[in-house]
Design an enzyme around this catalytic site. Sequence first.
Site, PDB file in Angstrom:
ATOM      1  N   LYS A  83      -1.231  -7.172  -9.343  1.00 53.00           N
ATOM      2  CA  LYS A  83      -2.210  -7.266  -8.242  1.00 53.00           C
ATOM      3  C   LYS A  83      -1.799  -6.193  -7.245  1.00 53.00           C
ATOM      4  O   LYS A  83      -0.898  -6.392  -6.422  1.00 53.00           O
ATOM      5  CB  LYS A  83      -2.140  -8.668  -7.619  1.00 53.00           C
ATOM      6  CG  LYS A  83      -3.412  -9.121  -6.908  1.00 53.00           C
ATOM      7  CD  LYS A  83      -3.858  -8.231  -5.777  1.00 53.00           C
ATOM      8  CE  LYS A  83      -3.034  -8.391  -4.528  1.00 53.00           C
ATOM      9  NZ  LYS A  83      -3.371  -7.357  -3.485  1.00 53.00           N
TER      10      LYS A  83
ATOM     11  N   GLU B 270       9.327  -4.081  13.044  1.00 53.65           N
ATOM     12  CA  GLU B 270       8.793  -3.003  12.215  1.00 53.65           C
ATOM     13  C   GLU B 270       7.456  -2.524  12.793  1.00 53.65           C
ATOM     14  O   GLU B 270       6.564  -3.329  13.055  1.00 53.65           O
ATOM     15  CB  GLU B 270       8.581  -3.525  10.797  1.00 53.65           C
ATOM     16  CG  GLU B 270       8.121  -2.457   9.834  1.00 53.65           C
ATOM     17  CD  GLU B 270       8.121  -2.941   8.378  1.00 53.65           C
ATOM     18  OE1 GLU B 270       7.654  -4.065   8.121  1.00 53.65           O
ATOM     19  OE2 GLU B 270       8.580  -2.177   7.518  1.00 53.65           O
TER      20      GLU B 270
ATOM     21  N   PHE C  25       0.811  -1.233   0.000  1.00 52.89           N
ATOM     22  CA  PHE C  25       0.000   0.000   0.000  1.00 52.89           C
ATOM     23  C   PHE C  25       0.835   1.269   0.000  1.00 52.89           C
ATOM     24  O   PHE C  25       0.352   2.334  -0.340  1.00 52.89           O
ATOM     25  CB  PHE C  25      -0.943   0.012   1.220  1.00 52.89           C
ATOM     26  CG  PHE C  25      -0.263   0.408   2.515  1.00 52.89           C
ATOM     27  CD1 PHE C  25      -0.061   1.750   2.831  1.00 52.89           C
ATOM     28  CD2 PHE C  25       0.185  -0.542   3.421  1.00 52.89           C
ATOM     29  CE1 PHE C  25       0.575   2.123   4.006  1.00 52.89           C
ATOM     30  CE2 PHE C  25       0.830  -0.185   4.594  1.00 52.89           C
ATOM     31  CZ  PHE C  25       1.029   1.160   4.878  1.00 52.89           C
TER      32      PHE C  25
ATOM     33  N   CYS D 127       9.360   2.130   3.212  1.00 52.32           N
ATOM     34  CA  CYS D 127      10.230   0.985   3.487  1.00 52.32           C
ATOM     35  C   CYS D 127      11.630   1.459   3.866  1.00 52.32           C
ATOM     36  O   CYS D 127      12.398   0.719   4.465  1.00 52.32           O
ATOM     37  CB  CYS D 127      10.296   0.064   2.284  1.00 52.32           C
ATOM     38  SG  CYS D 127      10.566   0.961   0.765  1.00 52.32           S
TER      39      CYS D 127
ATOM     40  N   GLU E 203      -4.861  -3.943  -1.939  1.00 51.86           N
ATOM     41  CA  GLU E 203      -6.318  -3.758  -1.834  1.00 51.86           C
ATOM     42  C   GLU E 203      -6.664  -2.509  -1.014  1.00 51.86           C
ATOM     43  O   GLU E 203      -7.797  -2.072  -0.989  1.00 51.86           O
ATOM     44  CB  GLU E 203      -6.970  -5.004  -1.229  1.00 51.86           C
ATOM     45  CG  GLU E 203      -6.587  -5.339   0.213  1.00 51.86           C
ATOM     46  CD  GLU E 203      -5.255  -6.103   0.335  1.00 51.86           C
ATOM     47  OE1 GLU E 203      -4.444  -6.054  -0.602  1.00 51.86           O
ATOM     48  OE2 GLU E 203      -5.062  -6.723   1.408  1.00 51.86           O
ATOM     49  N   ARG E 204      -5.642  -1.938  -0.326  1.00 52.47           N
ATOM     50  CA  ARG E 204      -5.936  -0.787   0.534  1.00 52.47           C
ATOM     51  C   ARG E 204      -6.002   0.514  -0.254  1.00 52.47           C
ATOM     52  O   ARG E 204      -6.658   1.457   0.176  1.00 52.47           O
ATOM     53  CB  ARG E 204      -4.864  -0.653   1.632  1.00 52.47           C
ATOM     54  CG  ARG E 204      -4.780  -1.887   2.514  1.00 52.47           C
ATOM     55  CD  ARG E 204      -4.070  -1.579   3.805  1.00 52.47           C
ATOM     56  NE  ARG E 204      -4.925  -0.781   4.670  1.00 52.47           N
ATOM     57  CZ  ARG E 204      -4.981  -0.894   5.997  1.00 52.47           C
ATOM     58  NH1 ARG E 204      -4.241  -1.774   6.603  1.00 52.47           N
ATOM     59  NH2 ARG E 204      -5.757  -0.119   6.712  1.00 52.47           N
TER      60      ARG E 204
HETATM   61  P1  NAD Z   1       1.509  -6.693   2.978  1.00 53.33           P
HETATM   62  O1  NAD Z   1       2.508  -7.783   3.044  1.00 53.33           O
HETATM   63  O2  NAD Z   1       0.395  -6.683   3.955  1.00 53.33           O
HETATM   64  O3  NAD Z   1       0.791  -6.684   1.529  1.00 53.33           O
HETATM   65  C1  NAD Z   1       1.548  -6.702   0.344  1.00 53.33           C
HETATM   66  C2  NAD Z   1       0.761  -7.467  -0.717  1.00 53.33           C
HETATM   67  O4  NAD Z   1       0.593  -8.815  -0.301  1.00 53.33           O
HETATM   68  C3  NAD Z   1      -0.631  -6.894  -0.950  1.00 53.33           C
HETATM   69  O5  NAD Z   1      -0.876  -6.870  -2.339  1.00 53.33           O
HETATM   70  C4  NAD Z   1      -1.538  -7.871  -0.213  1.00 53.33           C
HETATM   71  O6  NAD Z   1      -2.788  -8.030  -0.853  1.00 53.33           O
HETATM   72  C5  NAD Z   1      -0.771  -9.171  -0.240  1.00 53.33           C
HETATM   73  N1  NAD Z   1      -0.959  -9.972   0.984  1.00 53.33           N
HETATM   74  C6  NAD Z   1      -0.914  -9.515   2.268  1.00 53.33           C
HETATM   75  N2  NAD Z   1      -1.089 -10.544   3.131  1.00 53.33           N
HETATM   76  C7  NAD Z   1      -1.239 -11.660   2.377  1.00 53.33           C
HETATM   77  C8  NAD Z   1      -1.455 -13.034   2.683  1.00 53.33           C
HETATM   78  N3  NAD Z   1      -1.532 -13.466   3.942  1.00 53.33           N
HETATM   79  N4  NAD Z   1      -1.566 -13.905   1.667  1.00 53.33           N
HETATM   80  C9  NAD Z   1      -1.473 -13.487   0.388  1.00 53.33           C
HETATM   81  N5  NAD Z   1      -1.284 -12.201   0.037  1.00 53.33           N
HETATM   82  C10 NAD Z   1      -1.162 -11.297   1.012  1.00 53.33           C
HETATM   83  O7  NAD Z   1       2.311  -5.316   2.992  1.00 53.33           O
HETATM   84  P2  NAD Z   1       1.702  -3.841   3.166  1.00 53.33           P
HETATM   85  O8  NAD Z   1       1.245  -3.665   4.571  1.00 53.33           O
HETATM   86  O9  NAD Z   1       0.786  -3.529   2.052  1.00 53.33           O
HETATM   87  O10 NAD Z   1       3.019  -2.970   2.926  1.00 53.33           O
HETATM   88  C11 NAD Z   1       3.880  -2.556   3.943  1.00 53.33           C
HETATM   89  C12 NAD Z   1       5.070  -3.486   4.060  1.00 53.33           C
HETATM   90  O11 NAD Z   1       5.795  -3.494   2.830  1.00 53.33           O
HETATM   91  C13 NAD Z   1       6.067  -3.044   5.115  1.00 53.33           C
HETATM   92  O12 NAD Z   1       6.505  -4.196   5.797  1.00 53.33           O
HETATM   93  C14 NAD Z   1       7.197  -2.421   4.309  1.00 53.33           C
HETATM   94  O13 NAD Z   1       8.456  -2.455   4.945  1.00 53.33           O
HETATM   95  C15 NAD Z   1       7.188  -3.292   3.094  1.00 53.33           C
HETATM   96  N6  NAD Z   1       7.801  -2.628   1.963  1.00 53.33           N
HETATM   97  C16 NAD Z   1       9.046  -3.054   1.588  1.00 53.33           C
HETATM   98  C17 NAD Z   1       9.682  -2.441   0.524  1.00 53.33           C
HETATM   99  C18 NAD Z   1      11.041  -2.881   0.099  1.00 53.33           C
HETATM  100  O14 NAD Z   1      11.556  -2.338  -0.861  1.00 53.33           O
HETATM  101  N7  NAD Z   1      11.653  -3.852   0.768  1.00 53.33           N
HETATM  102  C19 NAD Z   1       9.046  -1.416  -0.169  1.00 53.33           C
HETATM  103  C20 NAD Z   1       7.769  -1.012   0.241  1.00 53.33           C
HETATM  104  C21 NAD Z   1       7.154  -1.644   1.311  1.00 53.33           C
END
Ligand code: NAD
Length: 487
Positions: free
Chosen positions: A179, A388, A155, A288, A182-183
């Site tokens: 994909k 985090e 998100f 991130c 969803e947020r």
């Molecule tokens: P998230 O893991 O909740 O979601 C990311 C994606 O995964 C979304 O599209 C979501 O629909 C899907 N998803 C989430 N839970 C799932 C599950 N149990 N099964 C299948 N799919 C699932 O992450 P978020 O909260 O949207 O984003 C924030 C996180 O992303 C933080 O931890 C941040 O550090 C990380 N991030 C990392 C980088 C990097 O470059 N390393 C960059 C941006 C964000």
Amino acid sequence: MSTVTDVQTLRNYVGGEFRQAAVTSTLEDRDPATGELAAYVPLSGEADVDQAVRAARDAFPSWRGTPPQQRARAMMALREALDEHREELGGLVTADMGKTLDDALGEVGRGIESVEAAIGIPHLMKGENLEGVARGLDVEMVRQPVGVVAAITPFNFPAMIPLWFLPFAVACGNTFILKPSERDPRPSVRIFEVIAEREIFPPGVVNLVHGARDAVTAILDHDDIDAISFVGQASTARMVATRSAQTGKRVQALGGAKNSLVVMPDADLDKSVPAILQSSFGAAGQRCLAGSVLVAVGDEARQNEVRDALKAAAEALTTGAGADPATDVCPMVGPDSRERAERMVGEAEAAGAGLVLDGRIGGGDAGAMLAPTIVETDDHDSDMAREEIFGPVLAFVRAGDMDAALEFVNGSRYGNSGSIFTQSGDAVRQYRYGVEAGMLGVNIGVPAPVAWFPFSGWKDSLDGDLHANGSDAVEFYTRKKVVTSRW
Ligand code: NAD
């Protein structure tokens, strides 16, 4: 306020047209600042993913056969189209994710830079050859696209992160499925609308499927998807990497972070403190690369000086809606995220940590808002120091010297980024040599992605080998074929 009838259910984009998802279940997408309902997000499942995969698979042979310079021209058209919609996309990022307009425009700009970098694909995809490896025998290596690739994005950068992947994937000759989170999927929808309006790609080359867990599972399990790019939390990244490996897919899964900001005794605080505040509290700590632990190096008096300067400057920041130009610290993405961050602050306090600055607004009035919060802890293994939070919460720890600072920093399971503030070239050399992280900042709080260079962390911040962007993106989205010839 929108009335419920004004609010649209978002559609998937498959085979060159926007289509209703086959599922009826939806999630609400709300403006983080106002709580206003903006859209319903369909929770696509197997059938929707399968439609997108078929469209992408059908489009692949012809797109792969399109000369690289023509694919580069499509990138040029995409670059122009996105550039013309810069302000609109920035406004949508603010409305959907919550960050300030300046920040939103910055992310749109960096997304466009990835398109600009992918324009170089005719050069970037060139292979290698060696004449005469034996008498009359030549060897060449050519790069070919991997096939149908999917990106699953988080998100916090709803415009930039989809654009880390789409341009390089497609410029390399792959067909693509996004994909988005969803947020806040509305910036992605707008990008795909612009692509459709300008007919930038033939039908099926790029596809958009909304959804959450079911859509992701269907993508990971689909036999006809060849590679997965993922960005999100470390636990999701690990699941995505494991499941992709089980189904034989190439995968790069960028995970979470707990980034340290090391402030050396000689750092110029007038310059460093604004950079630290921007890093820790900009975008409400939901980058991130956000600095989430400050390591004050030196004797106790200097450590106190750093803490007090940070507190005074953080207290002066304004927390409010991202659309308000006076805002420094925007809302978090939703009240649930704010509640989680506050819970972690409360737990640290109960365990004996010191609240240097308490930004909890409290109760139902807070919505998604949490003001800058600074928590001092001497427990280097605590969640406050190690896990985090992804909110405007900065942990403060102390270290006597560079060795102690590096020991703390490298004790993290994450290694996304790290910054050092100092005037000493020698300190920077020691830090650069020893620190276990993928992205470093020297007197810079946010070592942001630069599209022509690979971007990623190390350790639990990355499952896989290849980073996003730059030459790693071409490496990830192509397969190498080596031909040995005798004539
Ligand atoms: P998230 O893991 O909740 O979601 C990311 C994606 O995964 C979304 O599209 C979501 O629909 C899907 N998803 C989430 N839970 C799932 C599950 N149990 N099964 C299948 N799919 C699932 O992450 P978020 O909260 O949207 O984003 C924030 C996180 O992303 C933080 O931890 C941040 O550090 C990380 N991030 C990392 C980088 C990097 O470059 N390393 C960059 C941006 C964000």
